[in-house]
Scaffold this motif. Structure first.
Motif, PDB file in Angstrom:
ATOM      1  N   ARG A 139      53.632  32.409  37.287  1.00  0.00           N
ATOM      2  CA  ARG A 139      53.005  31.487  37.993  1.00  0.00           C
ATOM      3  C   ARG A 139      54.213  30.504  38.941  1.00  0.00           C
ATOM      4  O   ARG A 139      54.313  30.067  40.322  1.00  0.00           O
ATOM      5  CB  ARG A 139      52.063  30.219  37.696  1.00  0.00           C
ATOM      6  CG  ARG A 139      51.664  29.101  38.336  1.00  0.00           C
ATOM      7  CD  ARG A 139      51.390  27.917  37.485  1.00  0.00           C
ATOM      8  NE  ARG A 139      52.290  27.062  37.093  1.00  0.00           N
ATOM      9  CZ  ARG A 139      53.082  26.368  37.362  1.00  0.00           C
ATOM     10  NH1 ARG A 139      53.267  26.737  39.094  1.00  0.00           N
ATOM     11  NH2 ARG A 139      54.196  26.183  37.094  1.00  0.00           N
ATOM     12  N   GLU A 178      49.052  31.232  40.251  1.00  0.00           N
ATOM     13  CA  GLU A 178      49.055  32.022  37.946  1.00  0.00           C
ATOM     14  C   GLU A 178      47.714  33.526  39.157  1.00  0.00           C
ATOM     15  O   GLU A 178      48.624  34.432  38.744  1.00  0.00           O
ATOM     16  CB  GLU A 178      47.593  31.277  37.234  1.00  0.00           C
ATOM     17  CG  GLU A 178      48.145  32.110  36.359  1.00  0.00           C
ATOM     18  CD  GLU A 178      47.949  30.795  35.233  1.00  0.00           C
ATOM     19  OE1 GLU A 178      47.146  31.560  34.095  1.00  0.00           O
ATOM     20  OE2 GLU A 178      47.476  29.558  34.803  1.00  0.00           O
ATOM     21  N   GLU A 179      46.705  33.308  39.301  1.00  0.00           N
ATOM     22  CA  GLU A 179      46.328  35.400  39.899  1.00  0.00           C
ATOM     23  C   GLU A 179      47.120  36.224  40.844  1.00  0.00           C
ATOM     24  O   GLU A 179      47.400  36.346  41.060  1.00  0.00           O
ATOM     25  CB  GLU A 179      44.996  34.020  41.384  1.00  0.00           C
ATOM     26  CG  GLU A 179      43.480  34.081  40.019  1.00  0.00           C
ATOM     27  CD  GLU A 179      42.770  33.239  40.979  1.00  0.00           C
ATOM     28  OE1 GLU A 179      41.277  33.180  40.967  1.00  0.00           O
ATOM     29  OE2 GLU A 179      42.732  32.993  41.908  1.00  0.00           O
ATOM     30  N   ASN A 226      49.882  37.086  38.716  1.00  0.00           N
ATOM     31  CA  ASN A 226      49.272  38.309  37.750  1.00  0.00           C
ATOM     32  C   ASN A 226      49.264  39.343  39.005  1.00  0.00           C
ATOM     33  O   ASN A 226      48.920  40.304  38.094  1.00  0.00           O
ATOM     34  CB  ASN A 226      47.477  37.913  37.596  1.00  0.00           C
ATOM     35  CG  ASN A 226      47.370  36.549  36.305  1.00  0.00           C
ATOM     36  OD1 ASN A 226      48.882  36.542  35.465  1.00  0.00           O
ATOM     37  ND2 ASN A 226      46.675  35.935  36.122  1.00  0.00           N
ATOM     38  N   LYS A 227      48.735  39.782  39.732  1.00  0.00           N
ATOM     39  CA  LYS A 227      48.542  40.574  40.525  1.00  0.00           C
ATOM     40  C   LYS A 227      49.887  41.236  40.959  1.00  0.00           C
ATOM     41  O   LYS A 227      49.738  42.377  41.045  1.00  0.00           O
ATOM     42  CB  LYS A 227      47.870  40.133  42.002  1.00  0.00           C
ATOM     43  CG  LYS A 227      46.235  40.325  42.521  1.00  0.00           C
ATOM     44  CD  LYS A 227      45.496  39.538  42.803  1.00  0.00           C
ATOM     45  CE  LYS A 227      44.414  39.222  43.589  1.00  0.00           C
ATOM     46  NZ  LYS A 227      43.441  40.083  42.669  1.00  0.00           N
ATOM     47  N   GLY A 261      52.386  41.177  38.990  1.00  0.00           N
ATOM     48  CA  GLY A 261      53.506  40.809  37.807  1.00  0.00           C
ATOM     49  C   GLY A 261      54.620  39.830  37.544  1.00  0.00           C
ATOM     50  O   GLY A 261      55.358  40.523  37.684  1.00  0.00           O
TER      51      GLY A 261
END
Length: 113
Positions: free
Chosen positions: A29, A19-20, A23-24, A26
């Motif tokens: 997950r 997930e992280e 997010n980084k 775009g």
């Protein structure tokens, strides 16, 4: 090693969850999970973002090279491997590095102005 395996190793080295990382770069997950299992392949835009996040070349991500980052590898080699080399040998190594980084002529703009 597949793209997915390499991506998973890089993600775990940075201690990112899927997930992280998503997010980084775009994406969701689930997209990261699908990349890591080789179910889907990222777009060129996402590849560039992955390259930036992990500070590796796209060739490294794709498994075309085992050199993560040519500038870092050269810097390490330059400091560790120049002992005992003549000035001419060091100059030749720098020339080869510039050709790899900047192209055939070794200049930053590849012969264009």
């Amino acid at each position: 090693m597949t793209f997915g395996e390499r991506l998973k190793i890089l993600r775990k080295e940075k201690n990112f969850s899927q997930e992280e990382l998503g997010n980084k770069i775009g994406v969701a997950r689930t997209s990261v999970a699908n990349y890591e299992t080789n179910r889907n392949f990222p777009t060129s835009e996402v590849l560039e973002k992955l390259s930036d996040v992990f500070n590796v070349s796209i060739d490294y991500l794709l498994g075309k090279s085992d050199i993560r980052n040519i500038a870092q590898e050269f810097e390490f080699a330059y400091h560790k491997e120049t002992e005992g080399l003549s000035a001419e040998e060091i100059q030749e190594a720098v020339k080869i590095y510039k050709q790899i980084k900047y192209g055939k002529n070794g200049d930053k703009n590849n012969g264009t102005k």
